[in-house]
Design a protein around this motif. Sequence first.
Motif, mmCIF file in Angstrom:
data_model
loop_
_atom_site.group_PDB
_atom_site.id
_atom_site.type_symbol
_atom_site.label_atom_id
_atom_site.label_comp_id
_atom_site.label_asym_id
_atom_site.label_seq_id
_atom_site.Cartn_x
_atom_site.Cartn_y
_atom_site.Cartn_z
ATOM 1 N N GLN A 1 27.634 6.776 -61.069
ATOM 2 C CA GLN A 1 27.638 5.661 -60.100
ATOM 3 C C GLN A 1 27.328 6.156 -58.689
ATOM 4 O OE1 GLN A 1 30.338 5.858 -62.513
ATOM 5 N NE2 GLN A 1 28.994 4.520 -63.713
ATOM 6 N N ARG A 2 26.870 7.409 -58.585
ATOM 7 C CA ARG A 2 26.527 8.029 -57.304
ATOM 8 C C ARG A 2 27.760 8.210 -56.423
ATOM 9 N NH1 ARG A 2 21.999 11.188 -56.512
ATOM 10 N NH2 ARG A 2 21.459 11.284 -54.315
ATOM 11 N N GLN A 3 28.924 8.368 -57.076
ATOM 12 C CA GLN A 3 30.141 8.605 -56.303
ATOM 13 C C GLN A 3 30.361 10.108 -56.135
ATOM 14 O OE1 GLN A 3 31.938 6.043 -54.749
ATOM 15 N NE2 GLN A 3 30.058 5.055 -55.470
ATOM 16 N N ARG B 1 18.417 21.103 -48.192
ATOM 17 C CA ARG B 1 17.435 22.124 -48.542
ATOM 18 C C ARG B 1 16.023 21.530 -48.622
ATOM 19 N NH1 ARG B 1 16.640 24.133 -53.902
ATOM 20 N NH2 ARG B 1 17.038 21.973 -54.534
ATOM 21 N N GLY B 2 15.916 20.301 -49.187
ATOM 22 C CA GLY B 2 14.610 19.668 -49.357
ATOM 23 C C GLY B 2 13.868 19.458 -48.035
ATOM 24 N N HIS B 3 14.630 19.247 -46.954
ATOM 25 C CA HIS B 3 13.982 19.083 -45.642
ATOM 26 C C HIS B 3 13.399 20.414 -45.169
ATOM 27 C CE1 HIS B 3 15.989 15.423 -46.143
ATOM 28 N NE2 HIS B 3 16.805 15.399 -45.117
ATOM 29 N N GLY C 1 21.596 21.861 -51.566
ATOM 30 C CA GLY C 1 20.468 21.559 -52.437
ATOM 31 C C GLY C 1 20.956 21.213 -53.824
ATOM 32 N N GLU C 2 20.199 20.345 -54.485
ATOM 33 C CA GLU C 2 20.530 19.970 -55.859
ATOM 34 C C GLU C 2 20.112 21.089 -56.794
ATOM 35 O OE1 GLU C 2 19.433 15.907 -56.822
ATOM 36 O OE2 GLU C 2 19.496 16.382 -58.955
ATOM 37 N N VAL C 3 21.033 21.484 -57.674
ATOM 38 C CA VAL C 3 20.779 22.584 -58.601
ATOM 39 C C VAL C 3 20.738 22.024 -60.020
ATOM 40 C CG1 VAL C 3 21.805 24.677 -59.580
ATOM 41 C CG2 VAL C 3 21.785 24.338 -57.099
HETATM 42 O O1 0WD Z 1 17.291 10.136 -49.254
HETATM 43 C C1 0WD Z 1 16.435 11.007 -49.159
HETATM 44 N N1 0WD Z 1 15.292 10.770 -48.535
HETATM 45 C C2 0WD Z 1 16.661 12.323 -49.733
HETATM 46 C C3 0WD Z 1 17.785 12.538 -50.452
HETATM 47 C C4 0WD Z 1 15.671 13.369 -49.525
HETATM 48 C C5 0WD Z 1 16.040 14.620 -50.096
HETATM 49 C C6 0WD Z 1 17.192 14.761 -50.809
HETATM 50 N N2 0WD Z 1 18.041 13.745 -50.982
HETATM 51 C C7 0WD Z 1 19.258 13.917 -51.748
HETATM 52 C C8 0WD Z 1 18.991 13.604 -53.159
HETATM 53 O O2 0WD Z 1 19.508 12.345 -53.427
HETATM 54 C C9 0WD Z 1 19.719 14.682 -53.921
HETATM 55 O O3 0WD Z 1 20.998 14.283 -54.295
HETATM 56 O O4 0WD Z 1 19.640 15.238 -51.677
HETATM 57 C C10 0WD Z 1 19.882 15.770 -52.957
HETATM 58 C C11 0WD Z 1 18.919 16.876 -53.293
HETATM 59 O O5 0WD Z 1 18.651 17.521 -52.165
HETATM 60 P P1 0WD Z 1 17.602 18.710 -52.103
HETATM 61 O O6 0WD Z 1 17.923 19.703 -53.136
HETATM 62 O O7 0WD Z 1 17.580 19.104 -50.697
HETATM 63 O O8 0WD Z 1 16.222 17.992 -52.491
HETATM 64 P P2 0WD Z 1 14.901 18.618 -53.089
HETATM 65 O O9 0WD Z 1 14.866 20.108 -53.024
HETATM 66 O O10 0WD Z 1 13.784 17.887 -52.465
HETATM 67 O O11 0WD Z 1 14.951 18.175 -54.597
HETATM 68 C C12 0WD Z 1 15.776 18.785 -55.556
HETATM 69 C C13 0WD Z 1 15.979 17.856 -56.705
HETATM 70 C C14 0WD Z 1 14.696 17.310 -57.267
HETATM 71 O O12 0WD Z 1 14.237 18.156 -58.277
HETATM 72 P P3 0WD Z 1 12.684 18.563 -58.360
HETATM 73 O O13 0WD Z 1 12.599 19.479 -59.547
HETATM 74 O O14 0WD Z 1 11.929 17.313 -58.513
HETATM 75 O O15 0WD Z 1 12.366 19.260 -57.052
HETATM 76 O O16 0WD Z 1 16.744 16.743 -56.288
HETATM 77 C C15 0WD Z 1 16.250 15.567 -56.902
HETATM 78 C C16 0WD Z 1 15.103 15.978 -57.796
HETATM 79 O O17 0WD Z 1 15.595 16.108 -59.101
HETATM 80 N N3 0WD Z 1 15.873 14.687 -55.809
HETATM 81 C C17 0WD Z 1 16.268 13.451 -55.713
HETATM 82 N N4 0WD Z 1 17.014 12.729 -56.511
HETATM 83 C C18 0WD Z 1 17.243 11.476 -56.156
HETATM 84 N N5 0WD Z 1 16.752 10.919 -55.024
HETATM 85 C C19 0WD Z 1 15.715 12.945 -54.519
HETATM 86 C C20 0WD Z 1 15.980 11.624 -54.178
HETATM 87 N N6 0WD Z 1 15.485 11.067 -53.068
HETATM 88 N N7 0WD Z 1 15.017 13.909 -53.919
HETATM 89 C C21 0WD Z 1 15.132 14.966 -54.724
#
Ligand code: 0WD
Length: 378
Positions: A51-53, A126-128, A227-229
């Motif tokens: 539920q994203r909690q 981390r994604g940023h 970061g998501e692992v």
């Molecule tokens: O709301 C947003 N714009 C963002 C939310 C942007 C970036 C991240 N997030 C959230 C995500 O909801 C997630 O819980 O942060 C978490 C992950 O952060 P991260 O590790 O910094 O993100 P990233 O390295 O870009 O992605 C890691 C994994 C992805 O795996 P792949 O193999 O595709 O790189 O996190 C997942 C995805 O599985 N993921 C997300 N899941 C749901 N919503 C998202 C997202 N927006 N972005 C990445």
Amino acid sequence: KRRGENIEVAEPRNKLPGPAPSMPTDPALYSGPFPFYRRPSELGCFSLDAQRQYHGDAQALRYYSPPPTNGQGPNFDLRDGYPDRYQPRDEEIREGLDHLLRWLLDHRGQLEGGPGWLAGAIVTWRGHLTKLLTTPYERQEGWQLAASPFQGTLYLSEVETPAARAQRLARPPLLRELMYMGYKFEQYMCADKPGSSPDPSGEVNTNVAFCSVLRSRLGNHPLLFSGEVDCIDPQAPSTQPPTCYVELKTSKEMHSPGQWRSFYRHKLLKWWAQSFLLGIPNVVAGFRNPEGFICSLKTFPTMEMFEYVRNDRDGWNPSVCMNFCAAFLSFAQNTVVQDDPRLVYLFSWEPGSPVTVSKHQDAPYAFLPTWYVEAVTQ
Ligand code: 0WD
Ligand code: CA
């Protein structure tokens, strides 16, 4: 016009004082030695449930469980369960840094690094940082990063660009299915408990996430990021996170040397940036055929990825990525002078142009939630 009457002398609200600051992104400007990057250490973790909690534990962590290597390769049908056993996350909900801030609120008293470490640090996903690392080589998608300075810490949170939003809302059905297939691959490769086997019969729910929170430093910029692992390898040589973590990826099966070259130049750059930042030693790739079946697996050690493009004139260079990121963080720190959680310095970048900045207050760009600001202001 008489003095005082010229309303145009008032600076537009979003303009910064002085000459408009900007920052170029050309790779040639960022070559040079690899900058200092502290070995990332895990400070903690959290999980998001179906539920994203938020939960302040590792309940969503899964265990790497590759198929037995006897005889033939895998035969994973990545389209199985689509769309009937798919619960996609609601992408309209803008979470910003909220989950990470929740973790930080609960653990800020126990942070290592001495008093004041957090003041002076950069807090982000981390994604940023991955997007920053790949910017000098990116030719398709721009980005916007909102920066808010609060008690000496610089918080960085991505803003979806209008182009990205339009693309997301008009996402073609095939692309939607492709996104599902990436998550389905994780389900074939991960077990819920160490030593047990994957169960691909269940639902794929992309609300569920396990996030590691790490400390590092790039040049003189202390970093706290999450970061998501995908999973932990119970058989990894080191049991210490993040070196026991595994990143899972899918990619199209390749047949010609040209296809491999393009894979090394583009995909491997993104894979390297993402896993290097967090200190994940291995990326396990599943290659899918046109029918959507994974028929082969290959492990790419993160530290060996650069070797595939080292002698390629059109390849990427890790030093350029890291030097650019360090320069951007300095640029951001120098731009942001006034400490105020309601202020947002919006950094915008489009391929072929420099990074530009505009200044905003409150809605719609302010992203530090009042529950965080009030709890920390004591
Ligand atoms: O709301 C947003 N714009 C963002 C939310 C942007 C970036 C991240 N997030 C959230 C995500 O909801 C997630 O819980 O942060 C978490 C992950 O952060 P991260 O590790 O910094 O993100 P990233 O390295 O870009 O992605 C890691 C994994 C992805 O795996 P792949 O193999 O595709 O790189 O996190 C997942 C995805 O599985 N993921 C997300 N899941 C749901 N919503 C998202 C997202 N927006 N972005 C990445
Ligand atoms: Ca993944």
